[in-house]
Design an enzyme around this catalytic site. Structure first.
Site: not given
Length: 356
Positions: A329, A274, A162
């Protein structure tokens, strides 16, 4: 179709970023108001978590260690398994995860490797600077380089999942001499990601949280309401959670995650990663020159599988792509046995040669 000039592409990109940020924020506000109306007491009630779950101190997973790096002065936490002096395998987790997401790999690969599962800057027991500018990707890459030096190694097998996959790609591009073999789970080459998301609204919707996280403080609030329900759902819901029954989170696993992310300020560091994602994209350099394994979940709720095959173009060496049937995921947890087998096979593969 004519390509847009660079300035127009940039303007279109940032318009999309902020428009989607606003849209996602409005959706989150509606959900918050509905929660307050339906269950006002539960919305902001949080379970105190002061005792470290036993599983985080399991000696079979490895030894808890700390290292302070020179460039930033930050102290990093990691868990290490396997004998010192063996080849290094460095594991970089994603969001919202921490070193414990690699528990199955710490047990598995310590036979042949010195396995180090790192808490990235701002996560878990690693120091978390308060200023969001301290989480630029350039700094994160340097963190990993200096940690490698501090561990006494010049090279490693680098594995990222990820967000940790994004970092792994960038390290492989910027410091190819550090990486003998690259293994990435659930994240494409960064150039593929930035170009694909602009052309495919479906992926932009799946990546909506990237844009939502650009806002200050509100994402932290949303992740903490209803005793961190969003966090719980990410790993346990039918749409996004771990699918394989044998590897579904136990109550203790879930409490380990809740314990780490419910500590004061524990969400801001991860979200600040982020908030800096657009600072180094698009990339100036693209090519990956070491043997690369890309693992992908067929049922990944966050990244579309089409990006996996597109990544092949940027790897100028042996490239292997494995799409795992029924994989979510959270591959290294969801499909631990199969993931470990594929990694072993790749590590022992003898077809590694530069393409002509």
């Amino acid at each position: 179709m004519l390509a847009l000039p660079g300035c127009l592409r940039a303007a279109a990109f940032w318009t999309l970023v902020y428009s989607y940020c606003l849209l996602y924020a409005c959706t989150a506000l509606i959900k918050l108001f509905c929660s307050i109306l339906i269950r006002p007491r539960r919305t902001f009630r949080r379970t105190p978590r002061e005792v470290t779950p036993t599983c985080l101190n399991d000696p079979f997973l490895g030894t808890h260690c700390y290292v302070r790096i020179k460039d930033s002065g930050l102290r990093f936490h990691y868990v290490a398994a396997g004998e010192r002096g063996k080849p290094l395998m460095l594991l970089l987790h994603g969001f919202p995860e921490f070193w414990y997401s690699w528990r199955h790999q710490l047990r598995e690969f310590k036979r042949e490797y010195r396995v180090v599962a790192l808490d990235l800057r701002g996560y878990g027991e690693t120091d978390a600077p308060s200023n969001k500018d301290n989480y630029k990707l350039d700094y994160i890459i340097v963190d990993v380089k200096e940690i490698l030096d501090s561990l006494g190694y010049t090279k490693c097998v680098l594995i990222g999942h990820d967000w940790g996959g994004m970092i792994a790609w960038l390290i492989a591009i910027c410091y190819p001499e550090m990486v003998t073999k690259l293994i990435v789970l659930s994240f494409p080459h960064p150039t593929v990601f930035t170009e694909y998301i602009l052309r495919h609204p479906s992926q932009m919707i799946k990546s909506g949280y990237y844009f939502f996280f650009q806002m200050p403080w509100f994402p932290e609030l949303m992740y903490s309401v209803n005793d961190y329900k969003i966090l719980k759902d990410l790993f346990t819901s039918k749409s996004t959670g771990i699918r394989k029954h044998n590897f579904r989170f136990t109550n203790e696993d879930m409490e380990a995650y809740l314990y780490v992310f419910s500590q004061p300020g524990a969400l801001s560091g991860p979200l600040n990663h982020y908030r800096n994602i657009f600072s180094c994209l698009p990339l100036k350099h693209h090519q990956v020159t070491m043997p690369t394994l890309l693992l992908w979940g067929e049922l990944d709720a966050f990244v579309e599988v089409e990006m996996a095959e597109l990544t092949r173009v940027y790897v100028k060496n042996y490239f292997q792509l494995s799409v795992l049937s029924q994989g979510s995921h959270w591959l290294q947890q969801d499909q631990a046995d199969l993931v470990n087998t594929l990694i072993w096979t790749f590590l022992h593969e003898d077809r590694f040669r530069i393409k002509d």
